[in-house]
Write an enzyme that holds these catalytic residues in place. Structure first.
Site, PDB file in Angstrom:
ATOM      1  N   HIS A 127       1.322  -1.552  -0.077  1.00 29.06           N
ATOM      2  CA  HIS A 127       0.378   0.335  -0.112  1.00 29.06           C
ATOM      3  C   HIS A 127       0.528   1.589  -0.319  1.00 29.06           C
ATOM      4  O   HIS A 127       2.312   1.262   0.448  1.00 29.06           O
ATOM      5  CB  HIS A 127      -1.152  -0.301   1.438  1.00 29.06           C
ATOM      6  CG  HIS A 127      -2.019  -1.106   1.108  1.00 29.06           C
ATOM      7  ND1 HIS A 127      -2.676  -1.646   1.632  1.00 29.06           N
ATOM      8  CD2 HIS A 127      -3.055  -1.417   0.238  1.00 29.06           C
ATOM      9  CE1 HIS A 127      -3.394  -2.092   1.979  1.00 29.06           C
ATOM     10  NE2 HIS A 127      -4.066  -2.372   0.381  1.00 29.06           N
ATOM     11  N   GLY A 147      -2.121  -1.689  -7.827  1.00 32.34           N
ATOM     12  CA  GLY A 147      -3.436  -2.557  -7.305  1.00 32.34           C
ATOM     13  C   GLY A 147      -4.956  -2.076  -7.279  1.00 32.34           C
ATOM     14  O   GLY A 147      -5.869  -2.829  -7.291  1.00 32.34           O
ATOM     15  N   ASP A 179      -3.949  -6.319  -7.795  1.00 33.11           N
ATOM     16  CA  ASP A 179      -4.413  -7.335  -6.685  1.00 33.11           C
ATOM     17  C   ASP A 179      -5.432  -8.604  -7.426  1.00 33.11           C
ATOM     18  O   ASP A 179      -4.882  -9.686  -7.078  1.00 33.11           O
ATOM     19  CB  ASP A 179      -5.186  -6.638  -5.742  1.00 33.11           C
ATOM     20  CG  ASP A 179      -4.821  -5.232  -4.768  1.00 33.11           C
ATOM     21  OD1 ASP A 179      -2.978  -5.553  -4.729  1.00 33.11           O
ATOM     22  OD2 ASP A 179      -5.608  -4.295  -4.586  1.00 33.11           O
ATOM     23  N   ASP A 186      -1.558  -1.679   4.569  1.00 37.69           N
ATOM     24  CA  ASP A 186      -1.311  -0.681   5.911  1.00 37.69           C
ATOM     25  C   ASP A 186      -2.503  -0.319   6.268  1.00 37.69           C
ATOM     26  O   ASP A 186      -3.974  -0.070   5.682  1.00 37.69           O
ATOM     27  CB  ASP A 186      -1.395   0.840   5.300  1.00 37.69           C
ATOM     28  CG  ASP A 186      -1.917   2.335   6.050  1.00 37.69           C
ATOM     29  OD1 ASP A 186      -1.846   2.129   7.150  1.00 37.69           O
ATOM     30  OD2 ASP A 186      -1.930   3.249   5.154  1.00 37.69           O
ATOM     31  N   HIS A 218     -10.479  -0.376  -2.459  1.00 38.12           N
ATOM     32  CA  HIS A 218     -10.662  -1.499  -3.201  1.00 38.12           C
ATOM     33  C   HIS A 218     -10.138  -2.294  -2.437  1.00 38.12           C
ATOM     34  O   HIS A 218     -10.042  -3.763  -2.226  1.00 38.12           O
ATOM     35  CB  HIS A 218      -9.020  -1.869  -4.407  1.00 38.12           C
ATOM     36  CG  HIS A 218      -7.457  -1.635  -3.978  1.00 38.12           C
ATOM     37  ND1 HIS A 218      -7.142  -0.377  -3.530  1.00 38.12           N
ATOM     38  CD2 HIS A 218      -6.713  -2.573  -3.881  1.00 38.12           C
ATOM     39  CE1 HIS A 218      -5.709  -0.700  -2.379  1.00 38.12           C
ATOM     40  NE2 HIS A 218      -5.540  -1.858  -3.428  1.00 38.12           N
ATOM     41  N   ASP A 223     -10.760  -6.508  -3.275  1.00 34.22           N
ATOM     42  CA  ASP A 223      -9.733  -6.656  -3.693  1.00 34.22           C
ATOM     43  C   ASP A 223      -9.189  -7.943  -2.680  1.00 34.22           C
ATOM     44  O   ASP A 223      -8.637  -8.465  -2.953  1.00 34.22           O
ATOM     45  CB  ASP A 223      -9.127  -5.908  -4.765  1.00 34.22           C
ATOM     46  CG  ASP A 223     -10.334  -5.549  -5.917  1.00 34.22           C
ATOM     47  OD1 ASP A 223     -10.736  -6.608  -5.718  1.00 34.22           O
ATOM     48  OD2 ASP A 223     -10.267  -5.025  -7.086  1.00 34.22           O
ATOM     49  N   ARG A 282      -8.072 -14.592   1.477  1.00 32.43           N
ATOM     50  CA  ARG A 282      -8.158 -15.119   1.125  1.00 32.43           C
ATOM     51  C   ARG A 282      -7.509 -16.267   0.127  1.00 32.43           C
ATOM     52  O   ARG A 282      -7.779 -17.751   0.544  1.00 32.43           O
ATOM     53  CB  ARG A 282      -9.845 -15.155   0.954  1.00 32.43           C
ATOM     54  CG  ARG A 282     -10.887 -16.830   0.858  1.00 32.43           C
ATOM     55  CD  ARG A 282     -12.017 -15.689   0.209  1.00 32.43           C
ATOM     56  NE  ARG A 282     -13.258 -16.853   0.509  1.00 32.43           N
ATOM     57  CZ  ARG A 282     -13.194 -17.865  -0.499  1.00 32.43           C
ATOM     58  NH1 ARG A 282     -12.009 -17.561  -1.378  1.00 32.43           N
ATOM     59  NH2 ARG A 282     -13.385 -19.076  -1.177  1.00 32.43           N
TER      60      ARG A 282
END
Length: 133
Positions: free
Chosen positions: A8, A55, A60, A80, A87, A90, A96
């Site tokens: 980030h 990203g 991402d 961060d 986003h 995402d 996950r």
């Protein structure tokens, strides 16, 4: 190994410093990164990095697709946690996917250094997603 680098905005300086410190480890692996992170790290280190989109513009998700296809062995994602990300869905999907596929994921400098030191010392062993089922 195939390693993804994501950071980030507030964590990009930390990612650059990490990659400078572990350049000798990283240069022996295939690297990819989200767009801006990849460009900044490559410029600071001369490491060869395959850059995806930024990203928020789908980078991402591109990396998430690579995780889902078992095309990555390690993800270093310096997040961060104190700043809302536009986003965020995402980001959560990517985290996950790492859990679902048993892909090692470092989300802060300490865990990234542990993983990079394991690579440096030949300690890291890749495990398949269903190896423990």
């Amino acid at each position: 190994m195939k390693i993804a680098l994501i950071a980030h905005n507030q964590k990009k300086p930390e990612m650059i410093a990490l990659c400078i410190k572990y350049k000798d480890v990283l240069e022996g692996h295939d690297l990819c990164a989200t767009g801006t992170t990849g460009k900044l790290v490559s410029s600071a280190t001369n490491l060869k990095i395959r850059c995806m989109k930024s990203g928020p513009l789908g980078g991402d998700q591109q990396i998430g697709s690579m995780i889902a296809d078992s095309a990555l062995d390690l993800v270093i994602f310096l997040r961060d946690p104190l700043t809302a990300q536009p986003h965020e869905p995402d980001v959560n999907a990517l985290l996950r996917l790492c859990d679902v596929t048993n892909t090692p994921l470092a989300t802060n400098i300490s865990s990234a250094e542990i993983m990079l030191n394991a690579l440096k010392n030949g300690v890291y062993v890749k495990h398949g997603a269903d190896e423990f089922n």
